[in-house]
Design a protein around this motif. Structure first.
Motif, PDB file in Angstrom:
ATOM      1  N   PRO A   1       0.836  -1.204   0.000  1.00 26.95           N
ATOM      2  CA  PRO A   1       0.000   0.000   0.000  1.00 26.95           C
ATOM      3  C   PRO A   1       0.871   1.254   0.000  1.00 26.95           C
ATOM      4  O   PRO A   1       1.912   1.302   0.646  1.00 26.95           O
ATOM      5  N   PHE A   2       0.435   2.254  -0.740  1.00 27.22           N
ATOM      6  CA  PHE A   2       1.093   3.547  -0.789  1.00 27.22           C
ATOM      7  C   PHE A   2       0.055   4.602  -0.448  1.00 27.22           C
ATOM      8  O   PHE A   2      -1.109   4.467  -0.813  1.00 27.22           O
ATOM      9  N   TYR A   3       0.485   5.655   0.226  1.00 29.69           N
ATOM     10  CA  TYR A   3      -0.408   6.731   0.627  1.00 29.69           C
ATOM     11  C   TYR A   3       0.070   8.038   0.007  1.00 29.69           C
ATOM     12  O   TYR A   3       1.271   8.295  -0.075  1.00 29.69           O
ATOM     13  N   PHE A   4      -0.895   8.859  -0.402  1.00 31.56           N
ATOM     14  CA  PHE A   4      -0.595  10.126  -1.068  1.00 31.56           C
ATOM     15  C   PHE A   4      -1.591  11.186  -0.613  1.00 31.56           C
ATOM     16  O   PHE A   4      -2.690  10.864  -0.159  1.00 31.56           O
ATOM     17  N   VAL A   5      -1.200  12.442  -0.803  1.00 35.49           N
ATOM     18  CA  VAL A   5      -2.129  13.561  -0.710  1.00 35.49           C
ATOM     19  C   VAL A   5      -2.143  14.193  -2.098  1.00 35.49           C
ATOM     20  O   VAL A   5      -1.098  14.645  -2.585  1.00 35.49           O
ATOM     21  N   PRO A   6      -3.288  14.205  -2.775  1.00 33.11           N
ATOM     22  CA  PRO A   6      -3.359  14.867  -4.079  1.00 33.11           C
ATOM     23  C   PRO A   6      -3.185  16.379  -3.931  1.00 33.11           C
ATOM     24  O   PRO A   6      -3.792  16.996  -3.055  1.00 33.11           O
ATOM     25  N   VAL A   7      -2.357  16.952  -4.765  1.00 37.41           N
ATOM     26  CA  VAL A   7      -2.182  18.402  -4.798  1.00 37.41           C
ATOM     27  C   VAL A   7      -3.388  18.972  -5.546  1.00 37.41           C
ATOM     28  O   VAL A   7      -3.724  18.487  -6.633  1.00 37.41           O
ATOM     29  N   PRO A   8      -4.060  19.984  -4.985  1.00 36.43           N
ATOM     30  CA  PRO A   8      -5.233  20.554  -5.669  1.00 36.43           C
ATOM     31  C   PRO A   8      -4.902  21.069  -7.069  1.00 36.43           C
ATOM     32  O   PRO A   8      -3.744  21.364  -7.383  1.00 36.43           O
TER      33      PRO A   8
END
Length: 97
Positions: A17-24
């Motif tokens: 599993p990988f986790y990200f925060v999408p840049v707006p």
């Protein structure tokens, strides 16, 4: 280029599993304008980021016209972050000089 934004943590399940925060979208468009001065290949953009009291260096990945900020365990665990959590991010794009 200094940016600040908020977003929800997303999970991508691959072999691990990988986790990200999408840049707006707006900030992604700003980054795209200087991408040629920052990328070291494959569209990856080096950044220094901070979430809460955790500072880290990583690279943004382009995805569907936006960028994804990866969150390693060393970033997520101190704040107990999981998929769906909302976070505030401070970030500096590192330009090639």
């Amino acid at each position: 280029m200094d940016l600040a934004f908020a977003g929800r943590v997303i999970e991508w399940r691959g072999p691990s599993p990988f986790y990200f925060v999408p840049v707006p979208e707006e900030q992604s468009a700003d980054i795209q304008e200087i991408a040629s001065q920052a990328t070291y290949g494959w569209g990856a953009i080096p950044v220094d980021a901070r979430i809460g009291n955790v500072a880290f260096a990583t690279s943004l990945f382009p995805k569907d016209g936006r960028y994804l900020l990866p969150l390693k365990s060393a970033v997520r665990k101190p704040h107990g972050l999981a998929a769906g959590d909302r976070v505030s991010v401070e970030m500096t794009v590192r330009l090639n000089r």
